[in-house]
Scaffold this active site. Structure first.
Site, short mmCIF file in Angstrom:
data_model
loop_
_atom_site.label_atom_id
_atom_site.label_comp_id
_atom_site.label_asym_id
_atom_site.label_seq_id
_atom_site.Cartn_x
_atom_site.Cartn_y
_atom_site.Cartn_z
N GLU A 1 0.88 -1.18 0.00
CA GLU A 1 0.00 0.00 0.00
C GLU A 1 0.91 1.21 0.00
O GLU A 1 1.43 1.62 1.04
CB GLU A 1 -0.90 -0.01 1.25
CG GLU A 1 -1.88 -1.17 1.30
CD GLU A 1 -3.10 -0.96 0.40
OE1 GLU A 1 -3.34 0.17 -0.06
OE2 GLU A 1 -3.80 -1.94 0.14
N CYS B 1 -2.24 9.51 2.73
CA CYS B 1 -1.77 8.95 1.46
C CYS B 1 -2.70 9.26 0.29
O CYS B 1 -2.25 9.36 -0.84
CB CYS B 1 -1.59 7.45 1.59
SG CYS B 1 -3.08 6.63 2.17
#
Ligand code: NAD
Length: 449
Positions: A209, A243
Site C-alpha cells: 500500500e 496517502c
C-alpha cells in the site's frame, strides 16, 4: 520476545487448525474490539503525544473506522468463509466443483505512522478474520502509538495468534529475513521496493500500500463552494499527511480565481487556528525540513511546534520541484488548464496515482477522466471519502501499490481460494485413456471445436 520465538509459536499453533474455526476468529475480533474500546483514552493520549491529533479526528479517521471493519467482518465472516459450489465442465462429467477460502498461515503487517492505528490494525483485522496468525510491526516514527499498540495487544492476545514487535529499520530487516505466508506493507514506494525484494527471497506474496501524487480535477462546471469545502478538508486533514489526500489541483482557468477565493475562505473557516485542537503537527523534524525544501517558498510555520499552515501555491507549473514527489504535507499546488484533453494526457504520462478526484456536474467529463486514467481509487465530487466505504477495495495500482483490502477484499487478500473438483464414482468415461484411437480424437474435436 524475539521474532524467532513468536514465529515458531505461531507456526505450531497454526498447524493445530485452531485458527480455522469461525468461532475462534470471531473471538479474536471481539477481543480486539473490546480491548480498543476499554482503552480509548490511552489511544487518544498516545496519538496526541505523537502529533497532536485531536480526539475527534482520531475517532473519525482511526478508531471508529476500526470498529466498523471489525463489525463488518463479524457480521459476514461465516458467509465469506463458506465454500462456493460451482458447475464442472463437460470434461469432468459427472462431478461438481467448489472454491473454499483457507487462511494463508503466519502473516506480517508493517504499518505506517500517518494513521498509525488504522494502517496497522485494519490489515491485522482482515488477517485474523481470514484465520491467520499475525505479527504486526507498527511504525517507529510514531513511537507512542507504536508502544500503546504493543502493550494493548500483547497483553490481550497469545503471541501464538497476534503479536506486536516494535522497532525501526534494523528490527524490520531482521524480521524480513524470515519466511511469512504474506507480507502486508503500508508506506513509501522506496521502502516498498525493499520489502518486495526481501519477500521475493522466500517467494512470499505481498500487498504493498504505497503513495503517489493524487490529482484533483476541478472543471468549469464544478459546484465551486462545495468543491473548495471538500478539498480543503481532505487536503489539510492530518496536516496533509494522508496517502490519498489531493496532492495537487488542476483547475479550469476560467474558474481558477473563484475557486482559489473559495478555498481560502474554507481554509480560514476550518483551519484558521493551526495551534488549536483542529490541526495536526508534522510528524518529525525531518519531514518539517523536507516540506520547507520542497515548497521553495517561505511557509508560515513554527519549528518548535512542528506546525506548517495550510499553503496554496497558486501559480504552480508541471516542472516545479513540488510536482516531482508526493508532498505528504499541507502544501497544495494549483495548476490552471484550458484544454482538458491535454491535461489528462499530462497526468497519464506520470506514474499511476493512489487516488484521483474529479469535481464537475458533467457526468460525461467525470466518466472521461475515470475511464482514461488509471489510479487506485477515487471519487467524483468528493475526496478521500471512498476509503470509508468498506464495500470498495482500497489499494493502489502500478507505482501506487499491489493488492487491496477493506471489508470482503481484506478477507480475500489474506485467504487462498482453494479449488476442488469432486468426481463421482458411479461411472467413468473412457475418452481420456489410452489407447488414443481415431474416434476418441474425433469426439474430442466435437467437444472442443
Ligand atoms: P516508510 O516507507 O518510511 O515506512 C513504512 C514502514 O516501513 C515503517 O514501519 C518502517 O519502520 C518500515 N521501514 C522503513 N525503512 C525500512 C527499511 N529500510 N527496511 C525495512 N523496513 C523499513 O513510510 P512512512 O514515512 O511511514 O509513510 C509515508 C508513505 O506511506 C507515503 O508515501 C504515503 O503515501 C504512504 N502511505 C500509503 C498508504 C496507503 O494506504 N496506500 C497509507 C499511508 C501512507
Amino acid at each position: 520476545m524475539t521474532i524467532e520465538t513468536v514465529l515458531s509459536a505461531q507456526r505450531a499453533f497454526f498447524a493445530t487448525n485452531a485458527t480455522k474455526s469461525i468461532a475462534f476468529r470471531k473471538a479474536q475480533l471481539s477481543k480486539l474490539r473490546a480491548q480498543l474500546k476499554a482503552n480509548e483514552a490511552l489511544l487518544f493520549e498516545a496519538i496526541y503525544e505523537d502529533f497532536h491529533k485531536s480526539v475527534f479526528e482520531t475517532y473519525a479517521t482511526e478508531i471508529g473506522f476500526l470498529y466498523h471493519e471489525i463489525d463488518v467482518a463479524l457480521k459476514n465472516l461465516a458467509r465469506w468463509s463458506k465454500p462456493k459450489r460451482l458447475w464442472s465442465d463437460i470434461a469432468n462429467f459427472p462431478s461438481f466443483s467448489y472454491i473454499v477460502p483457507e487462511p494463508l498461515g503466519c502473516v506480517l503487517v508493517i504499518g505506517a505512522w500517518n494513521y498509525p492505528y488504522q494502517l496497522s490494525l485494519a490489515p491485522a483485522i482482515a488477517a485474523l478474520a481470514s484465520g491467520n496468525t499475525v505479527v504486526l510491526k507498527p511504525s517507529e516514527i510514531a513511537p507512542r502509538t507504536s508502544s500503546v499498540m504493543a502493550s494493548l495487544i500483547n497483553s490481550a492476545f497469545e503471541p501464538n495468534t497476534f503479536c506486536v514487535l516494535e522497532g525501526g529499520v534494523e528490527e524490520t530487516t531482521a524480521i524480513l529475513a524470515h519466511a511469512f505466508d504474506k507480507i502486508f506493507f503500508t508506506g513509501s514506494t522506496a521502502v516498498g521496493r525493499i520489502i518486495y525484494e526481501a519477500a521475493a527471497k522466500h517467494l512470499t506474496p505481498v500487498v504493498l500500500e504505497l503513495g503517489g501524487k493524487s490529482p484533483t480535477f476541478v472543471l468549469a462546471d464544478a459546484h465551486i463552494a462545495l468543491a473548495a469545502k471538500r478539498i480543503a478538508w481532505a487536503k489539510f486533514l492530518n496536516a496533509g499527511q494522508t496517502c490519498i489526500a489531493p496532492d495537487y489541483i488542476v483547475v479550469d482557468k476560467r474558474i481558477k480565481g473563484l475557486f482559489i477565493e473559495a478555498l481560502k475562505r474554507e481554509i480560514a473557516t476550518q483551519f484558521q487556528d493551526i495551534e488549536g485542537e483542529n490541526y495536526v503537527q508534522i510528524i518529525n523534524e525531518r519531514n518539517f525540513k523536507r516540506l520547507h525544501d520542497l515548497a521553495q517558498i517561505p511557509l508560515v510555520s513554527d519549528k518548535t511546534k512542528r506546525l506548517i499552515a495550510p499553503t496554496l501555491i497558486e501559480e504552480a507549473q508541471w516542472e516545479d520541484s513540488i510536482m516531482s514527489d508526493e508532498i505528504f504535507g499541507p502544501i497544495l499546488p494549483i495548476i490552471a488548464f484550458d484544454d482538458l484533453e491535454e491535461v489528462i494526457a499530462t497526468v497519464k504520462a506520470r506514474p499511476k496515482p493512489l487516488a484521483c478526484y474529479v469535481y464537475t456536474q458533467s457526468k460525461i467529463n467525470a466518466q472521461k477522466i475515470i475511464d482514461e486514467l488509471s489510479f487506485g481509487g477515487g471519487a467524483v465530487n468528493d475526496s478521500v471519502m471512498h476509503l470509508t466505504n468498506s464495500r470498495l477495495p482500497f489499494g493502489g495500482v502500478g507505482a501506487s501499490g499491489i493488492g487491496s483490502y477493506h471489508g470482503k477484499y481484506g478477507f480475500d487478500t489474506f485467504s487462498h481460494h482453494k479449488s476442488v473438483l469432486v468426481k463421482w464414482s458411479r461411472f467413468e468415461l473412457s475418452l481420456k485413456y489410452a489407447p488414443y484411437t481415431r474416434w476418441k480424437y474425433r469426439v474430442m474435436q466435437r467437444i472442443f471445436g
